[in-house]
Design a protein around this motif. Structure first.
Motif, PDB file in Angstrom:
ATOM      1  N   VAL A 120       1.000  -1.246  -0.325  1.00 40.15           N
ATOM      2  CA  VAL A 120      -0.200  -0.013  -0.119  1.00 40.15           C
ATOM      3  C   VAL A 120       0.997   1.174  -0.134  1.00 40.15           C
ATOM      4  O   VAL A 120       0.205   2.506  -0.239  1.00 40.15           O
ATOM      5  CB  VAL A 120      -1.255   0.016   1.170  1.00 40.15           C
ATOM      6  CG1 VAL A 120      -1.554  -0.670   1.560  1.00 40.15           C
ATOM      7  CG2 VAL A 120      -0.222   0.442   2.414  1.00 40.15           C
ATOM      8  N   PHE A 121       2.251   1.167   0.341  1.00 41.66           N
ATOM      9  CA  PHE A 121       2.937   2.503   0.507  1.00 41.66           C
ATOM     10  C   PHE A 121       4.145   2.314  -1.444  1.00 41.66           C
ATOM     11  O   PHE A 121       5.074   2.718  -1.206  1.00 41.66           O
ATOM     12  CB  PHE A 121       3.921   2.298   1.196  1.00 41.66           C
ATOM     13  CG  PHE A 121       3.022   2.814   2.520  1.00 41.66           C
ATOM     14  CD1 PHE A 121       3.624   4.568   2.732  1.00 41.66           C
ATOM     15  CD2 PHE A 121       2.794   2.458   3.712  1.00 41.66           C
ATOM     16  CE1 PHE A 121       2.578   4.799   4.285  1.00 41.66           C
ATOM     17  CE2 PHE A 121       1.852   2.874   4.604  1.00 41.66           C
ATOM     18  CZ  PHE A 121       1.771   3.834   4.377  1.00 41.66           C
ATOM     19  N   GLY A 122       3.425   1.185  -1.977  1.00 44.19           N
ATOM     20  CA  GLY A 122       3.348   1.224  -2.772  1.00 44.19           C
ATOM     21  C   GLY A 122       5.116   0.424  -3.952  1.00 44.19           C
ATOM     22  O   GLY A 122       5.578   0.976  -4.429  1.00 44.19           O
ATOM     23  N   ALA A 123       5.534  -0.656  -2.859  1.00 44.37           N
ATOM     24  CA  ALA A 123       6.494  -0.687  -2.743  1.00 44.37           C
ATOM     25  C   ALA A 123       6.097  -2.525  -4.360  1.00 44.37           C
ATOM     26  O   ALA A 123       5.244  -2.301  -4.326  1.00 44.37           O
ATOM     27  CB  ALA A 123       6.137  -2.549  -1.887  1.00 44.37           C
ATOM     28  N   PRO A 172       2.206   0.204  -8.691  1.00 43.80           N
ATOM     29  CA  PRO A 172       2.450   0.212  -6.977  1.00 43.80           C
ATOM     30  C   PRO A 172       2.927   1.917  -7.227  1.00 43.80           C
ATOM     31  O   PRO A 172       2.487   2.299  -5.876  1.00 43.80           O
ATOM     32  CB  PRO A 172       4.063  -0.113  -7.715  1.00 43.80           C
ATOM     33  CG  PRO A 172       3.585  -1.736  -7.826  1.00 43.80           C
ATOM     34  CD  PRO A 172       3.017  -1.158  -9.416  1.00 43.80           C
ATOM     35  N   ARG A 199      -0.615   3.240  -5.467  1.00 41.50           N
ATOM     36  CA  ARG A 199      -0.711   2.486  -4.228  1.00 41.50           C
ATOM     37  C   ARG A 199       0.029   3.985  -3.535  1.00 41.50           C
ATOM     38  O   ARG A 199      -0.370   4.137  -3.158  1.00 41.50           O
ATOM     39  CB  ARG A 199      -0.056   1.030  -3.618  1.00 41.50           C
ATOM     40  CG  ARG A 199      -1.260   0.336  -4.642  1.00 41.50           C
ATOM     41  CD  ARG A 199      -0.750  -0.780  -3.968  1.00 41.50           C
ATOM     42  NE  ARG A 199      -1.287  -1.942  -5.068  1.00 41.50           N
ATOM     43  CZ  ARG A 199      -0.861  -2.600  -5.805  1.00 41.50           C
ATOM     44  NH1 ARG A 199       0.058  -2.569  -6.160  1.00 41.50           N
ATOM     45  NH2 ARG A 199      -1.133  -3.193  -6.774  1.00 41.50           N
ATOM     46  N   SER A 200       1.341   4.040  -4.034  1.00 45.77           N
ATOM     47  CA  SER A 200       1.971   5.382  -3.442  1.00 45.77           C
ATOM     48  C   SER A 200       1.043   6.398  -3.237  1.00 45.77           C
ATOM     49  O   SER A 200       1.706   7.613  -2.329  1.00 45.77           O
ATOM     50  CB  SER A 200       2.976   5.215  -3.638  1.00 45.77           C
ATOM     51  OG  SER A 200       3.582   5.967  -4.655  1.00 45.77           O
ATOM     52  N   ASN A 245      -3.348   5.721  -0.944  1.00 47.59           N
ATOM     53  CA  ASN A 245      -2.367   5.198   0.048  1.00 47.59           C
ATOM     54  C   ASN A 245      -3.774   4.669   1.101  1.00 47.59           C
ATOM     55  O   ASN A 245      -4.933   4.621   0.910  1.00 47.59           O
ATOM     56  CB  ASN A 245      -1.538   6.029   1.457  1.00 47.59           C
ATOM     57  CG  ASN A 245      -1.344   5.345   1.517  1.00 47.59           C
ATOM     58  OD1 ASN A 245      -1.346   5.214   3.207  1.00 47.59           O
ATOM     59  ND2 ASN A 245      -0.724   3.727   1.591  1.00 47.59           N
ATOM     60  N   SER A 248       9.314   3.905  -4.348  1.00 46.90           N
ATOM     61  CA  SER A 248       8.077   5.098  -4.381  1.00 46.90           C
ATOM     62  C   SER A 248       8.059   5.762  -3.460  1.00 46.90           C
ATOM     63  O   SER A 248       7.421   6.949  -3.974  1.00 46.90           O
ATOM     64  CB  SER A 248       6.787   3.864  -3.840  1.00 46.90           C
ATOM     65  OG  SER A 248       6.679   3.086  -2.628  1.00 46.90           O
ATOM     66  N   TRP A 282       2.927  10.114   4.975  1.00 43.45           N
ATOM     67  CA  TRP A 282       3.375  10.000   4.233  1.00 43.45           C
ATOM     68  C   TRP A 282       2.944  11.123   3.092  1.00 43.45           C
ATOM     69  O   TRP A 282       3.162  11.366   1.460  1.00 43.45           O
ATOM     70  CB  TRP A 282       2.981   7.988   3.924  1.00 43.45           C
ATOM     71  CG  TRP A 282       3.286   7.485   2.128  1.00 43.45           C
ATOM     72  CD1 TRP A 282       1.829   7.871   1.244  1.00 43.45           C
ATOM     73  CD2 TRP A 282       4.739   7.226   1.907  1.00 43.45           C
ATOM     74  NE1 TRP A 282       2.934   7.209  -0.011  1.00 43.45           N
ATOM     75  CE2 TRP A 282       4.039   6.900   0.603  1.00 43.45           C
ATOM     76  CE3 TRP A 282       5.713   6.944   2.636  1.00 43.45           C
ATOM     77  CZ2 TRP A 282       5.561   6.438   0.085  1.00 43.45           C
ATOM     78  CZ3 TRP A 282       6.518   6.251   1.963  1.00 43.45           C
ATOM     79  CH2 TRP A 282       7.087   6.169   0.263  1.00 43.45           C
TER      80      TRP A 282
END
Lengths: 262, 219
Positions: free
Chosen positions: A166-169, B75, B78-79, B82, B107, B155
């Motif tokens: 969810v943090f873009g991994a 991805p 998603r960053s 969130n 990211s 974030w």
């Protein structure tokens, strides 16, 4: 090798008394394993007997095509066994374990038989079959442990993996920890064996060679080669199965396809 | 006005094959806190997971600020979009590591962990007295939820999808966390979609949606 004590059928019958003794213990203590013990003992005799007969024929034939066919059968069974041992499953798991076992067996087997030992001719069954058999047998343990650990991680710690997603991994970032944990688990048996070699017990192959009359230092040299080979095979097999399984269970866009896991 | 986020059409079924919703498109306006309400088991969490690209979703268009995202670029999506997950999961490390780990990802880009801001936010949610080297596994459910809110706000994603972020929190703390989410939502270029079960608090939102009987409606 001249002072080798030959075992006769009578010797084997005497040894049967020992397994019968184990059965008596089971009956006396009501362990309820006597049937399993009997069946296993019969399977040992039949399976090893068949292997002995086949190996004698193969050794006598010394044909590369026969050796390759035997290796193919061994790889097929090892691949099947590695996936059967897992308590969880996903579509394509059998192919993945077959690929992991096959690639490991062929690559590591080629290095050890052709480069390290320098078998002549390259397919000499006396060397190629037992060496590759040891590689398969041991990496089978590593591969199945690694697979089980990876599937357990992705299932039980799914939210932890998703927390990174969810943090873009990226897929590889999210899978780094599960793959690392799985490969580490897959390597445990071989590192344990290497650490205890010669202290707790003499390794099986070395014992066999010494019993067969080989000079101890020569048996040691072979055993070291085998240990290092097994370490490489376990590492490669574990890495291959973990990567293959992880890539099937996490999509390229990073979605964890947990619904594929049964 | 063009919405900041647009995602759809989304359809989903539950584990037993019962249709949860069909052909739903979610639009979120900039500088707006949208609350999503609806009966339990109606698919609110699934909807948020689909928007984030964590649940299966075929043929869905995802747009953020007019740009489309999809495939291997998810991805990156998603960053920026969130998801604050329902159970507030943690990684088995310290509290500090739980706040910092996203900054080690590709990211993160130019994002840098701001320890001063982290301290301030932890204070605001009532976690100021917690030792940062404490294992996060020892936190209570409510503390984990607040830690997750702090991590998400640090974030600074363009859109925050918060799935019941206030569960396990007492009245004043829930209210303060809700205020923080609303402050984040009302900043230019940002928005928040928040699943809530508390209708009183829900009335403090800028917009209210309801997912019920397979449809998404504006209240």
């Amino acid at each position: 090798m001249t002072d080798l004590i030959q075992l006769t059928p009578v010797d084997l019958l005497v040894a049967t008394v020992l397994v019968l003794a184990a059965g008596v213990v089971s009956l006396a203590m009501r362990l309820d394993i006597e049937k399993r013990l009997a069946l296993s003992a019969v399977r040992t005799v039949v399976q090893l007997g068949l292997v002995g007969l086949i190996l004698e024929r193969v050794f006598a034939l010394r044909r590369p095509i026969v050796v390759l066919a035997i290796l193919a059968v061994m790889i097929l069974f090892a691949g099947r066994e590695a996936s059967n041992r897992s308590t969880r499953a996903y579509r394509g798991m059998r192919w993945d374990s077959l690929l992991a076992m096959g690639a490991t067996c062929l690559v590591v087997g080629a290095v050890v038989t052709q480069v390290v030992v320098g078998v002549q001719p390259w397919y000499d069954p006396q060397y190629v079959i037992p060496l590759l058999g040891m590689i398969l047998g041991n990496s089978l343990n590593g591969v199945s442990l690694c697979l089980e650990r990876l599937l357990e991680y992705l299932s039980a710690r799914r939210h932890e993996v998703e927390l990174r997603l969810v943090f873009g991994a990226t897929r590889s970032e999210a899978l780094r920890e599960p793959i690392r944990a799985a490969v580490r688990t897959g390597m445990i048996p071989v590192t344990n064996i290497m650490a205890a070699a010669g202290i707790v017990a003499l390794p099986g192959m070395m014992t066999g060679q010494i019993l067969a009359g080989a000079p101890p230092m020569q048996a040691v040299a072979y055993q070291i080669v085998i240990m290092f080979t097994l370490a490489a095979a376990n590492a490669m097999g574990s890495m291959l199965i973990a990567t293959a399984a992880a890539r099937r269970l996490v999509a390229a866009d990073g979605r964890l396809k947990i619904e594929q896991l049964r | 006005m063009t919405p900041l986020l647009r995602c759809g059409p989304l359809s989903a079924e539950d584990g037993e094959g019962r249709r949860l919703y069909s052909g739903v498109t979610v639009s979120l306006d900039e500088e707006c806190l949208t609350v999503l309400e609806g009966p339990s088991g109606g698919g609110k969490s699934t909807l948020l997971r689909q928007i984030a690209g964590l649940a299966p979703s075929e043929g869905v268009t995802r747009e953020l600020g007019g740009c489309r995202w999809g495939g291997k670029a998810l991805p990156g999506w998603r960053s920026e979009v969130n998801l604050l997950m329902q159970d507030a999961p943690i990684i088995p490390e310290s509290v500090l590591e739980n706040l910092k780990f996203p900054y080690d990802l590709k990211s993160a880009g130019d994002r840098v962990f701001d320890s001063k801001k982290a301290g301030k936010l932890l204070d605001e949610v009532g976690l100021g007295s917690i030792a940062l080297d404490r294992p996060a596994s020892t936190l209570s459910g409510g503390e984990r939820h607040r830690l997750a809110i702090v991590r998400a706000l640090l974030w600074v994603p363009a859109v925050l999808l918060a799935d019941e972020p206030l569960s396990g929190l007492d009245g004043p703390r829930a209210s303060r966390c809700f205020d923080l989410l609303r402050e984040h939502a009302r900043r230019p270029g940002h928005a928040v979609l928040c699943v809530l079960h508390d209708p009183t608090m829900g009335r403090g939102a800028d917009r209210r949606l309801c997912l019920e009987s397979e449809r998404l409606t504006v209240l």
